[in-house]
Enzyme design. Sequence first.
Site, mmCIF file in Angstrom:
data_model
loop_
_atom_site.group_PDB
_atom_site.id
_atom_site.type_symbol
_atom_site.label_atom_id
_atom_site.label_comp_id
_atom_site.label_asym_id
_atom_site.label_seq_id
_atom_site.Cartn_x
_atom_site.Cartn_y
_atom_site.Cartn_z
ATOM 1 N N TYR A 98 0.825 -1.210 0.000
ATOM 2 C CA TYR A 98 0.000 0.000 0.000
ATOM 3 C C TYR A 98 0.861 1.264 0.000
ATOM 4 O O TYR A 98 0.452 2.303 -0.527
ATOM 5 C CB TYR A 98 -0.944 -0.004 1.201
ATOM 6 C CG TYR A 98 -2.128 -0.920 1.014
ATOM 7 C CD1 TYR A 98 -3.277 -0.483 0.367
ATOM 8 C CD2 TYR A 98 -2.090 -2.232 1.474
ATOM 9 C CE1 TYR A 98 -4.361 -1.325 0.183
ATOM 10 C CE2 TYR A 98 -3.171 -3.079 1.299
ATOM 11 C CZ TYR A 98 -4.301 -2.628 0.648
ATOM 12 O OH TYR A 98 -5.375 -3.465 0.462
ATOM 13 N N GLU A 140 -7.933 -7.136 5.540
ATOM 14 C CA GLU A 140 -7.105 -8.230 5.023
ATOM 15 C C GLU A 140 -6.355 -8.929 6.141
ATOM 16 O O GLU A 140 -6.180 -10.162 6.111
ATOM 17 C CB GLU A 140 -6.158 -7.675 3.953
ATOM 18 C CG GLU A 140 -6.905 -7.319 2.673
ATOM 19 C CD GLU A 140 -6.267 -6.190 1.865
ATOM 20 O OE1 GLU A 140 -5.030 -5.987 1.999
ATOM 21 O OE2 GLU A 140 -6.993 -5.509 1.125
#
Length: 398
Positions: A98, A140
């Site tokens: 990310y 996640e």
Amino acid sequence: MLSEQSVPVVRATLPAVGAAIGDIADVFYRKLFDAHPDLLRNLFNRGNQANGEQQRALAGSIAAFAGMLLEHPDERADVMLSRISHKHASLGITPDQYTIVHENIMAAIVDVLGDAVTPEVARAWDEVYWLMANALIALEARLYAETGVEAGDVWRPMEIVDRVEESADAVSLVLRPADDRAQAPFRPGQYIGVQVELPDGARQIRQYSLSAAPGRPDLRITVKRVRGGGLPDGEVSSWLHANARKGDVLTTSAPFGDLGLVEHDGPLLLASAGIGVTPMLAMLDHLAAAGATRPVTVVHADRTPDDHAHRQEQLDLVRALPDARLHLWYEEPGDRATEASTGRADLSGIDLPENLTVYLCGPVPFMRAVRGDLLRRGVPAEAVHYEVFGPDLWLGQQ
């Protein structure tokens, strides 16, 4: 929630960002793959990059999330984020990735919008990104923990123990663990990722629904060969059709997906088109194995009976349920479909009981048409669940 200082900035700049989001997505992916070419070879779907679907999906998700932050500040974008997080988990996405995405997407925003990106604007959109990213990272992490794996460590070897040609363009592969770990549990409707090494050395990943019920020593996926129709054919589906044979070992992910069948006694509608039948088969198989007595309406649309993968199996599973009804539509029925209707699926003549739960899977136009019809007939939006094969181009269009 967005901070008080960022709300007016995002509200004022969302029209400009939204209008340019497609260009921003194009620049973002170009920058990302220039800096990290391994991500295109081994993580991102090269076919969806080539046809622009991944860019449109990214643009849609960012715009939809920003809009939700402004219009519904007290609500979480659970449905959209859940779908994305399951897909990310099946790819083995990790938190550090990310940061890589953040660097490149913020650079893309500056490149496209230029001087309009003041420090204040940059801070506000940076906040939007990290609100979405941190929410996904948390979701996640929970998925990995529930699966019993470390972040991103979702891959395991699976041996092909059977291969069945289901139609001219669909083949089912029965998979069994090739290591000493127990079979991962899953919910009917979920999928696994399959990673294959292509002739050029790239390791591409695609997701395939599990097309049989859980609780067995084996898993089954059904792979439709993706024909390009003027564009390149699907890389992974074509490879699996040409090369995957009994005794071979595939690298697959743990099961993920947010379309899992909810266990209750209320009425169900399972509507599919084409290869979208696969998660519905797992649901029907599970219901039949459990001796379910709940009312089940099954709708399936296909081009012809010969194109209808698992046709006889679906018929048999519906017959095995005491309160199930099957409605078929074929664009070209021929002589094999005496009990099917001709044309595209039309739910106008089907009774819809109260407290109905709906599961949809198939091409986006099919699902959008069915969902719209259901909403017009009073089915609540929260009762309609769906699965998209490929980038979710439906985001923000519901």
